[in-house]
Structures are given as structure tokens and as C-alpha cells.
Design a protein around this motif. Structure first.
Motif, short mmCIF file in Angstrom:
data_model
loop_
_atom_site.label_atom_id
_atom_site.label_comp_id
_atom_site.label_asym_id
_atom_site.label_seq_id
_atom_site.Cartn_x
_atom_site.Cartn_y
_atom_site.Cartn_z
N GLY A 90 -7.79 5.65 5.75
CA GLY A 90 -8.21 4.52 4.93
C GLY A 90 -9.63 4.10 5.21
N GLY A 118 -2.06 0.52 7.41
CA GLY A 118 -1.48 1.72 8.01
C GLY A 118 -1.11 1.50 9.47
N ALA A 144 -6.69 -0.15 4.72
CA ALA A 144 -6.63 0.83 5.80
C ALA A 144 -5.88 0.27 7.01
N GLU A 179 -0.17 4.46 1.85
CA GLU A 179 -0.09 4.38 3.31
C GLU A 179 1.35 4.67 3.76
N ALA A 220 -3.12 7.14 9.52
CA ALA A 220 -3.21 6.61 8.16
C ALA A 220 -4.34 5.60 8.04
N ALA A 221 -4.53 4.78 9.08
CA ALA A 221 -5.61 3.80 9.06
C ALA A 221 -6.98 4.48 9.07
N GLN A 236 0.87 -1.18 0.00
CA GLN A 236 0.00 0.00 0.00
C GLN A 236 0.90 1.23 0.00
#
Length: 301
Positions: free
Chosen positions: A183, A208, A205, A33, A179-180, A30
Motif C-alpha cells: 500500500g 493492512g 496501506a 488488503e 500488505a501495508a 479495504q
């Protein structure tokens, strides 16, 4: 080298174990991410630290990767130059030693020990305290207090990259959560899509969070600890100088004084007494040859 080997072992174990469990390795790729986590981490690092610390951090990473710590040869040269200067001071007096201290770049003694001569900070440290000894007004406990204060200042400066990277390591899991969350927000925008697409977005997500934790505990924290160990090792020459000079100021003979310094070296790198004796005797012979040559030149003149 050990850092690279360790990262390879960790990476292979991580990806191999995930694949063995039936996971799709491609899901871990990713790149955005990675951009979010690394970009935010770098940005906060720049915000938190002055440019001098940032530059020193880059330098410290290079030192850790190359394991740039003093070797036995370096310690022998440090003990050798201390012995040479102390012997000169005891045998010839202050006027003969002062030119070596005032102009180390052109000193024959410093030329015989290139590891010390090229280390500007250590060379200055040696010259400063020999200069105080030559002045003769300072007492040993006063010199010791001054040395301790300077060593504390040097240690604080050298440990700034370690402290800065440690703070970054603590922040990375939280940055991974950021970051998650981004996502998940993206996934919620596709709530009307099929479960397969929605599951893929949620999985992306969660990468992350995984990356933030992995980078913190498997990369930045170990790297910071390695930097700390290297920087502590690079402080050892100053401790050797301190202990040797204090012993000399308290009346010890040069050979005994450098033994005080030798004992502060860790066992793995500590030269033996015979090695130190050979180093000091060989350079003593070189100094004697220089003196004979100088006398011959004067006689010819």
C-alpha cells in the motif's frame, strides 16, 4: 456459539470505538488488503501442511464452532460398555467375550451403547485392548506402556490443526506488514497528488497492518486455542478406557475399575456414582433379559 458471540463483541467494540474517536469507518473497508492478507495466509497454510491436515483443520473448526465435546451421556455409555465387557469377561470367560470383541458391529453389548459403537476409533481402541487382555500374556505395565504410546500418537494427530493454525496466527502480523508495504508503494506512486489523496492512500496501506494484527490475535489465535480445548476433551474417552482397563487388569472388580475411569472426567461433565450405577444396572438388567430370552428360545427349540 461462544466463538460467534465473542467475535460480535470484538467487532462491535472495535468499530464502535473507532467511530466514537471520530474515525471514518469507511476507511477500514479495504477489500484488496483483505484479499492480499487472506490469500497469502491461505497460500502459506497450504504450502506448510499436507492435504490431510488441511481437511482436518476444516473439520476441527466445525467442531470448535459447534462445541462438539463429549457430554455426560457419552461418558455414561463409555463407562457402561466397559463395565459390561469386564463383567462378561469375569463371569463367562474369554470364549464368551471374544465374539463381542472380534465382531463389535454385530455385538449385542455394543448395540446397547450407540455412542461408542458409532465412534469407530474409540470402538477399535476398546476392542484392541480387550483382545490383549483375553490373550492373557501381556502384563499390566506392558499394556500401560503400549497405551501411552498409542495415546501420544493419537494426541499428536488430533493437535496438528491447532499447531498449524498457531503458526498461521504468528505469521499474520508479518503478512499484514507485507500488505501495508504494498500500500505504501502504491502511495509513493501518487506522491505528486494532493495531501488529501496521499493521506487516503497511506491510511489504506496502514489498514493492512491493522488487519494482520487483528486477524492474528483476535480471530485465529483464539480459534486455535478453542480447537485445542475441544480436541483435548475428545481425547478424554481414551483416558477413561485406559484407566479402567488398567485397574481391571490389576485385579479390581468391574464396578471399582470404572470408578478409576470416572475420576478422570472433569468435574463439570463427570456423572455421579449413582448415575453410573443406574447406567450399569439398567444395562445389566437388559443383558439379563437377553440371556433369559436366549434360554427360552433354546428350550423351545
Amino acid at each position: 456459539m461462544t466463538i460467534i458471540i465473542g467475535l460480535i463483541i470484538a467487532g462491535v467494540s472495535l468499530i464502535g470505538g473507532f467511530a466514537a474517536l471520530g474515525g471514518k469507518v469507511s476507511v477500514l473497508w479495504q477489500p484488496y488488503e483483505v484479499v492480499i492478507i487472506c490469500g497469502v495466509g491461505l497460500g502459506t497454510y497450504v504450502v506448510a501442511n499436507p492435504i490431510k491436515v488441511i481437511k482436518d483443520s476444516i473439520k476441527s473448526v466445525g467442531e470448535a464452532l459447534l462445541n462438539k465435546v463429549p457430554r455426560k451421556r457419552d461418558y455414561l455409555e463409555i463407562l457402561g460398555i466397559l463395565y459390561a465387557l469386564m463383567r462378561e469377561l469375569r463371569a463367562k470367560g474369554r470364549n464368551e467375550v471374544e465374539p463381542h470383541i472380534e465382531d463389535p458391529a454385530n455385538s449385542e453389548i455394543f448395540r446397547r451403547f450407540p455412542a461408542v459403537a458409532k465412534h469407530n476409533a474409540l470402538r477399535t481402541f476398546v476392542c484392541d485392548y480387550f483382545r490383549l487382555i483375553i490373550v492373557g500374556n501381556a502384563r499390566p505395565h506392558e499394556i500401560e506402556a503400549l497405551m501411552d504410546e498409542e495415546l501420544s500418537t493419537i494426541a499428536r494427530d488430533k493437535m496438528k490443526p491447532y499447531l498449524a493454525l498457531s503458526v498461521l496466527a504468528e505469521a499474520l502480523p508479518a503478512i499484514g506488514i507485507v500488505a501495508a508495504v504494498l500500500g505504501v508503494i502504491k502511495a509513493m506512486g501518487a506522491i505528486d497528488q494532493s495531501p488529501q489523496i496521499l493521506g487516503s492512500l497511506i491510511g489504506a496501506a496502514l489498514v493492512g497492518t491493522f488487519l494482520g494484527i487483528f486477524l492474528s490475535y483476535a480471530l485465529v489465535t483464539p480459534l486455535a486455542n478453542n480447537i485445542k480445548g475441544v480436541r483435548e476433551s475428545r481425547m478424554r474417552p481414551y483416558i477413561i478406557v485406559k484407566q479402567s482397563l488398567l485397574a481391571f487388569m490389576n485385579g479390581a472388580a468391574p464396578q471399582i475399575a470404572i470408578e478409576h475411569g470416572r475420576k478422570t472426567i472433569n468435574a463439570a461433565s463427570r456423572p455421579s456414582i449413582d448415575e453410573v450405577e443406574n447406567e450399569t444396572m439398567s444395562n445389566g438388567a437388559a443383558a439379563l433379559a437377553d440371556n433369559v430370552q436366549e434360554l427360552n428360545q433354546k428350550g423351545a427349540a
